[in-house]
Design an enzyme around this catalytic site. Structure first.
Site, PDB file in Angstrom:
ATOM      1  N   HIS A  61      28.701   4.737  37.267  1.00 47.73           N
ATOM      2  CA  HIS A  61      27.362   5.087  36.770  1.00 47.73           C
ATOM      3  C   HIS A  61      27.338   6.420  36.021  1.00 47.73           C
ATOM      4  O   HIS A  61      26.281   7.014  35.844  1.00 47.73           O
ATOM      5  CB  HIS A  61      26.357   5.089  37.933  1.00 47.73           C
ATOM      6  CG  HIS A  61      26.124   3.719  38.494  1.00 47.73           C
ATOM      7  ND1 HIS A  61      25.569   3.480  39.733  1.00 47.73           N
ATOM      8  CD2 HIS A  61      26.380   2.486  37.981  1.00 47.73           C
ATOM      9  CE1 HIS A  61      25.506   2.177  39.954  1.00 47.73           C
ATOM     10  NE2 HIS A  61      25.995   1.553  38.915  1.00 47.73           N
ATOM     11  N   ASN A 120      28.479   7.174  42.404  1.00 48.85           N
ATOM     12  CA  ASN A 120      27.854   8.492  42.373  1.00 48.85           C
ATOM     13  C   ASN A 120      28.049   9.181  41.033  1.00 48.85           C
ATOM     14  O   ASN A 120      29.022   8.926  40.315  1.00 48.85           O
ATOM     15  CB  ASN A 120      28.407   9.376  43.498  1.00 48.85           C
ATOM     16  CG  ASN A 120      27.966   8.873  44.852  1.00 48.85           C
ATOM     17  OD1 ASN A 120      27.093   8.019  44.926  1.00 48.85           O
ATOM     18  ND2 ASN A 120      28.543   9.402  45.907  1.00 48.85           N
ATOM     19  N   PRO A 172      20.474  13.776  48.781  1.00 49.89           N
ATOM     20  CA  PRO A 172      19.851  12.586  49.371  1.00 49.89           C
ATOM     21  C   PRO A 172      20.291  11.305  48.665  1.00 49.89           C
ATOM     22  O   PRO A 172      20.576  11.328  47.461  1.00 49.89           O
ATOM     23  CB  PRO A 172      18.342  12.800  49.159  1.00 49.89           C
ATOM     24  CG  PRO A 172      18.171  14.108  48.508  1.00 49.89           C
ATOM     25  CD  PRO A 172      19.507  14.650  48.107  1.00 49.89           C
ATOM     26  N   ASP A 173      20.350  10.205  49.409  1.00 47.37           N
ATOM     27  CA  ASP A 173      20.632   8.917  48.764  1.00 47.37           C
ATOM     28  C   ASP A 173      19.320   8.312  48.270  1.00 47.37           C
ATOM     29  O   ASP A 173      18.278   8.977  48.274  1.00 47.37           O
ATOM     30  CB  ASP A 173      21.417   7.986  49.705  1.00 47.37           C
ATOM     31  CG  ASP A 173      20.636   7.630  50.959  1.00 47.37           C
ATOM     32  OD1 ASP A 173      19.437   7.949  51.033  1.00 47.37           O
ATOM     33  OD2 ASP A 173      21.233   7.030  51.886  1.00 47.37           O
ATOM     34  N   PHE A 174      19.352   7.058  47.858  1.00 47.53           N
ATOM     35  CA  PHE A 174      18.139   6.402  47.363  1.00 47.53           C
ATOM     36  C   PHE A 174      17.398   5.651  48.457  1.00 47.53           C
ATOM     37  O   PHE A 174      16.188   5.739  48.580  1.00 47.53           O
ATOM     38  CB  PHE A 174      18.497   5.394  46.257  1.00 47.53           C
ATOM     39  CG  PHE A 174      18.658   6.003  44.887  1.00 47.53           C
ATOM     40  CD1 PHE A 174      18.378   7.345  44.651  1.00 47.53           C
ATOM     41  CD2 PHE A 174      19.086   5.220  43.814  1.00 47.53           C
ATOM     42  CE1 PHE A 174      18.520   7.896  43.388  1.00 47.53           C
ATOM     43  CE2 PHE A 174      19.231   5.756  42.546  1.00 47.53           C
ATOM     44  CZ  PHE A 174      18.954   7.091  42.324  1.00 47.53           C
ATOM     45  N   ARG A 175      18.145   4.861  49.266  1.00 45.65           N
ATOM     46  CA  ARG A 175      17.477   3.847  50.068  1.00 45.65           C
ATOM     47  C   ARG A 175      17.393   4.130  51.569  1.00 45.65           C
ATOM     48  O   ARG A 175      16.853   3.310  52.311  1.00 45.65           O
ATOM     49  CB  ARG A 175      18.122   2.467  49.821  1.00 45.65           C
ATOM     50  CG  ARG A 175      17.861   1.989  48.414  1.00 45.65           C
ATOM     51  CD  ARG A 175      18.516   0.684  48.056  1.00 45.65           C
ATOM     52  NE  ARG A 175      18.253   0.357  46.651  1.00 45.65           N
ATOM     53  CZ  ARG A 175      18.898   0.866  45.618  1.00 45.65           C
ATOM     54  NH1 ARG A 175      19.870   1.738  45.804  1.00 45.65           N
ATOM     55  NH2 ARG A 175      18.573   0.516  44.387  1.00 45.65           N
ATOM     56  N   ASP A 181      27.649  12.676  40.927  1.00 45.53           N
ATOM     57  CA  ASP A 181      27.618  14.097  41.301  1.00 45.53           C
ATOM     58  C   ASP A 181      28.926  14.856  41.081  1.00 45.53           C
ATOM     59  O   ASP A 181      28.967  16.081  41.251  1.00 45.53           O
ATOM     60  CB  ASP A 181      27.172  14.251  42.760  1.00 45.53           C
ATOM     61  CG  ASP A 181      28.057  13.471  43.749  1.00 45.53           C
ATOM     62  OD1 ASP A 181      29.269  13.314  43.491  1.00 45.53           O
ATOM     63  OD2 ASP A 181      27.521  13.028  44.781  1.00 45.53           O
TER      64      ASP A 181
END
Ligand code: CNA
Length: 242
Positions: free
Chosen positions: A123, A106, A35-38, A108
């Protein structure tokens, strides 16, 4: 320009260009089940005791590492996630010497899993972790195969090398990302709300006239882009016949 015209132009631009930079965010991995954040289904719209921005901040990590790690293990690590069409096509474009770099927000590791080599992780990554006391390196298994707050053999707390709110980005990575963005001919920005700074600001280093933005929803940079496509990234990349 309509969505369809922009899509058509985008495909032609990718075919012609041999100096592409891809700048992506959480939306690149939603088709992989992360899932993303927004988005509406994103983490920021879930009911949590603390807002994710608070839990994922440097000061919160230091004060409540136990709550941080509960959230982090549950919501930020997806061991079964595999690269989707977008990751795979980007890796192929790099192999064909058309794509110069992936700049990603990302954490991941899916671009590398797909085979991309030149990836600037603004990040950080869930795969790298260090002891805050003696700086010993640990892999992801140290986080997933323990419970509570993971500790080093020296007794220090282990922290993921992911950039938390309140923390600066790595200078070397930012410099390399800016260099590739400055030099590229075609810039593809995809799957990011462009709400997180300083990462989003890196787009301003692009001075060409082929800025393509692919995102499900509108972003603050839509008016600056030369081509805007509001469609799923994996669908758009599946149309690139490479
Ligand atoms: P965000 O703010 O959640 O924005 C994601 C954007 O992608 C939204 O505007 C969505 O509309 C769009 N989107 C979602 N799915 C698709 C799709 N299939 N096709 C096209 N567009 C889509 O995430 P940002 O990356 O902008 O924010 C930066 C944060 C999110 C970074 O700090 C990341 O570390 C963090 N994050 C990373 C991951 C990951 O590593 N996979 C997951 C969740 C959050």
């Amino acid at each position: 320009m309509t969505n369809d015209n922009a899509l058509h132009e985008f495909i032609k631009l990718v075919q012609k260009s041999d100096n592409i930079v891809f700048f992506g965010g959480a939306g690149v991995s939603t088709a992989s089940g992360i899932p993303d954040f927004r988005s509406a289904k994103g983490l920021y719209n879930e009911d949590n005791l603390f807002p994710p921005e608070t839990i994922l901040s440097h000061s919160f990590f230091l004060e409540h590492p136990d709550i941080f790690y509960d959230f982090y293990r549950q919501k930020m690590i997806y061991l079964k996630a595999k690269p989707n069409t977008a990751h795979v096509v980007l890796a192929k474009l790099e192999q064909q010497d058309k794509l110069m770099a992936v700049v990603t927000q990302n954490i991941d590791g899916l671009h590398q899993m797909a085979g991309s080599k030149r990836v600037f992780e603004l990040h950080g990554s869930i795969y790298n972790n260090h002891c805050l006391k003696c700086h010993k390196f640990y892999g992801l298994d140290k986080i997933t195969e323990t419970s509570g707050v993971p500790r080093c053999t020296c007794g220090g707390v282990i922290k993921p090398d992911v950039v938390l709110y309140e923390e600066p980005l790595d200078d070397n990575i930012v410099r390399a990302a800016i260099g590739s963005i400055r030099d590229c001919d075609l810039m593809i920005v995809a799957g990011t709300s462009l709400a997180v700074y300083p990462a989003a600001g890196l787009i301003n280093y692009y001075s060409g006239n082929k800025l393509c933005l692919i995102n499900l929803s509108a972003t603050p940079y839509d008016s600056m882009a030369n081509y805007v496509i509001h469609q799923p990234i994996d669908k758009v990349f599946s149309l690139l016949d490479i």
